[in-house]
Design a protein around this motif. Structure first.
Motif, mmCIF file in Angstrom:
data_model
loop_
_atom_site.group_PDB
_atom_site.id
_atom_site.type_symbol
_atom_site.label_atom_id
_atom_site.label_comp_id
_atom_site.label_asym_id
_atom_site.label_seq_id
_atom_site.Cartn_x
_atom_site.Cartn_y
_atom_site.Cartn_z
ATOM 1 N N LEU A 88 0.810 -1.220 0.000
ATOM 2 C CA LEU A 88 0.000 0.000 0.000
ATOM 3 C C LEU A 88 0.845 1.272 0.000
ATOM 4 N N VAL A 89 2.102 1.135 0.303
ATOM 5 C CA VAL A 89 2.987 2.294 0.149
ATOM 6 C C VAL A 89 3.272 2.468 -1.346
ATOM 7 N N GLN A 90 3.498 1.344 -2.011
ATOM 8 C CA GLN A 90 3.745 1.410 -3.452
ATOM 9 C C GLN A 90 2.495 1.870 -4.199
ATOM 10 N N GLN A 139 -20.711 13.798 14.235
ATOM 11 C CA GLN A 139 -20.556 12.350 14.021
ATOM 12 C C GLN A 139 -19.180 12.015 13.455
ATOM 13 N N GLY A 140 -18.522 13.007 12.952
ATOM 14 C CA GLY A 140 -17.184 12.749 12.436
ATOM 15 C C GLY A 140 -17.003 13.361 11.069
ATOM 16 N N ARG A 141 -15.745 13.578 10.758
ATOM 17 C CA ARG A 141 -15.429 14.187 9.471
ATOM 18 C C ARG A 141 -15.193 13.119 8.418
ATOM 19 N N ASN A 142 -15.127 13.550 7.174
ATOM 20 C CA ASN A 142 -14.667 12.635 6.126
ATOM 21 C C ASN A 142 -13.214 12.294 6.390
ATOM 22 N N GLU A 143 -12.936 11.021 6.250
ATOM 23 C CA GLU A 143 -11.549 10.592 6.414
ATOM 24 C C GLU A 143 -11.233 9.564 5.354
ATOM 25 N N PHE A 144 -10.018 9.614 4.883
ATOM 26 C CA PHE A 144 -9.562 8.580 3.956
ATOM 27 C C PHE A 144 -8.437 7.863 4.666
ATOM 28 N N VAL A 145 -8.620 6.568 4.886
ATOM 29 C CA VAL A 145 -7.640 5.815 5.671
ATOM 30 C C VAL A 145 -6.984 4.766 4.786
ATOM 31 N N ILE A 146 -5.677 4.729 4.841
ATOM 32 C CA ILE A 146 -4.934 3.702 4.104
ATOM 33 C C ILE A 146 -4.229 2.864 5.157
ATOM 34 N N ARG A 147 -4.674 1.622 5.287
ATOM 35 C CA ARG A 147 -4.050 0.763 6.308
ATOM 36 C C ARG A 147 -2.958 -0.073 5.645
ATOM 37 N N LEU A 148 -1.731 0.209 6.057
ATOM 38 C CA LEU A 148 -0.599 -0.500 5.458
ATOM 39 C C LEU A 148 -0.510 -1.917 5.991
ATOM 40 N N GLN A 149 -0.851 -2.078 7.280
ATOM 41 C CA GLN A 149 -0.827 -3.390 7.914
ATOM 42 C C GLN A 149 -1.486 -3.318 9.269
ATOM 43 N N PRO A 150 -1.962 -4.402 9.830
ATOM 44 C CA PRO A 150 -2.154 -5.685 9.161
ATOM 45 C C PRO A 150 -3.392 -5.574 8.281
ATOM 46 N N SER A 151 -3.674 -6.573 7.472
ATOM 47 C CA SER A 151 -4.836 -6.584 6.579
ATOM 48 C C SER A 151 -4.919 -5.289 5.782
ATOM 49 N N GLU A 152 -4.163 -5.227 4.737
ATOM 50 C CA GLU A 152 -4.129 -4.045 3.882
ATOM 51 C C GLU A 152 -5.550 -3.627 3.494
ATOM 52 N N ALA A 153 -5.796 -2.330 3.584
ATOM 53 C CA ALA A 153 -7.130 -1.835 3.228
ATOM 54 C C ALA A 153 -7.078 -0.337 2.974
#
Ligand code: BG6
Length: 480
Positions: free
Chosen positions: A190-192, A358-372
């Motif tokens: 996910l870094v690549q 309720q919360g802001r828009n967020e874009f999350v990139i999970r590098l690990q564990p379970s890439e998502a």
């Protein structure tokens, strides 16, 4: 692709890095056909006087798993030969050269080429002498064609001066295109993916700036402590171990401008510009922590001031990012193991739904564990009422790409070194710029001018770190 003889020489062959990362990565490449046995030979080199079979037996346990048939393991191990010698004397390297040459002659009769890849799985203190020895005794035979490349691992120095000194010492012996400085975060899937995500999607192009993004967090958490590495760790601390390299590399890819092309030099030029635009770190934008029990490790001094946790806010002084805090956070012995990038957007102006709490828009990139990757967004709560709720557009790799094996970082990076692609390696000027950012802070910590706050093992780290992120603008929308 090039053909002919390829020799991969792992120096420090019986050490931890070689056993846990380098050889398993080579094995995976071998299994996928990237290291054809009629071209490739692998050499282990270290001081200990052991036989080929002793080395093979030491490595074997790290290769065997459910996915690797014993037969493949045995065939792979047969490609490995061991040479013993010291890291600063001619004898061992002359012997090594002879062994490599024997193999080159036997394998390259068809094509004739001498490709030599030296992987230094060694402490940086011996890099200069090892490089001198390689330069003097083990360079590829130019009459056969081919190349010599060296791969080095962090820590590249302890601060700006020591890093520059190391770079000069190696730079006198090898040219930059021959030097591959590994930061294994650059080998993560996910870094690549960051470049593709940012520059191949219309969604992100207009939003990726100070007008829309409130703050960016880049977080690394581990749920275990230094575990037997206390001696090494205490000399370096979490900023040198994780933030100055892994997280900063991620920051570059999140923040950089579009490169002219995908050529490694074009990409690295843009990364350097980001680093050079980072403003000096302010003391009040740093929180340090040390987990309770860290000093119980007998290899750690009783009064160690070394942080095992840090939150540091970086500010990029350019048109795109002025005013947007990049919150870099890393810690050991925390409540979970996770590495992620969290891009938090600004509130919607004129909020008619009153849903911002309720919360802001967020874009999350999970590098690990379970890439998502997932986008947190507000939707209508399904049902008869007109109310809103935070939900997610979720791309979880395991579900979406079932049956696809995501390669290990080291596997990819070693393949790049064989192919001669330096895109995912740290260039000398990049390294220098990275040290420039952190050296003043590191010196203040080393001098005892800044002290880590104790935190409980298994916690989120010092509460002051969450307060700092909140002060910088981060609005927490769920507990993680
Ligand atoms: C290494 C650090 O570079 O990265 C270790 O020296 C850390 O302290 C490791 O545990 C984390 O790597 P990964 O790939 O498990 O996130």
């Amino acid at each position: 692709p090039e053909t002919g003889s390829l020799s991969i020489i792992v120096l420090g062959a019986s050490g931890d890095l070689a056993k846990k990362k380098t050889f398993p990565a080579l094995f995976n490449l071998y299994r996928q056909g990237f290291l054809p046995p009629d071209e490739v030979h692998i050499f282990g080199y270290a001081r200990t006087k052991i036989s080929d079979d002793d080395l093979r037996n030491r490595i074997r346990g790290y290769l065997v798993n459910d996915a690797s048939p014993l037969e493949d393991v045995s065939k792979f191990l047969q490609l490995i030969k061991y040479v013993s010698g010291s890291y600063d004397a001619a004898e061992g390297f002359q012997l090594l050269d002879k062994e490599i040459e024997k193999h080159e002659i036997s394998k390259s009769s068809r094509e004739g080429s001498s490709r030599r890849l030296f992987y230094l799985a060694l402490p940086p203190s011996v890099y200069p002498s090892v490089c001198r020895m390689i330069r003097k005794y083990c360079m590829s035979k130019s009459d056969l064609g081919g190349w010599t490349r060296i791969v080095v691992e962090k820590p590249f120095g302890k601060d700006l001066d020591s890093a520059e000194q190391l770079s000069s010492q190696i730079g006198e012996l090898f040219d930059e295109p021959q030097i591959y400085r590994i930061d294994h975060y650059l080998g993560k899937e996910l870094v690549q993916n960051l470049l593709v995500l940012r520059f191949a999607n219309r969604f992100f192009l207009p939003l990726w700036n100070r007008d829309n993004i409130d703050n960016v967090q880049i977080v690394f958490r581990e749920d275990f402590g230094t575990e037997g590495r206390g001696g090494y760790f205490d000399e370096y601390g979490i900023i040198r171990d994780i933030i100055q390299n892994h997280l900063l590399q991620v920051l570059c890819l999140v923040a950089m401008e579009k490169p002219v092309s995908l050529k490694p030099e074009h990409i690295r030029d843009e990364k350097v510009k980001v680093l050079q635009s980072v403003l000096p770190i302010k003391d009040e934008e740093v929180v340090l922590g040390q987990y309770e029990g860290y000093r119980d490790d007998p290899t750690v001094p009783d009064h160690s001031n070394t942080p095992t946790f840090a939150t540091v806010i970086l500010r990029i002084h350019n048109e795109r990012w002025e005013g947007v805090p990049f919150i870099l956070k890393a810690g050991k012995a925390l409540n979970s193991r996770k590495a992620e990038i969290r891009v938090q957007f600004k509130d919607v102006p004129g909020d008619i739904f009153k849903c911002q709490k309720q919360g802001r828009n967020e874009f999350v990139i999970r590098l690990q564990p379970s890439e998502a990757m997932y986008m947190k967004l507000t939707v209508k709560q399904p049902g008869l009422e007109m109310s809103t709720v935070q939900s997610e557009l979720d791309l979880s790799y395991r579900q979406r790409y079932q049956g696809v094996t995501i390669p290990e970082a080291y596997e990819r990076l070693i393949l790049d070194t064989i192919r001669g692609d330096q895109q995912h390696f740290v260039r000398r000027d990049e390294l220098k710029a990275a040290w420039e950012i952190f050296t003043p802070l590191l010196h203040r910590i080393d001098n005892g001018e800044m002290k880590p706050i104790p935190y409980q093992t298994g916690s989120r780290g010092p509460a002051e770190a969450d307060e700092l992120s909140a002060k910088a603008g981060y609005v927490q929308t769920h507990g993680y």
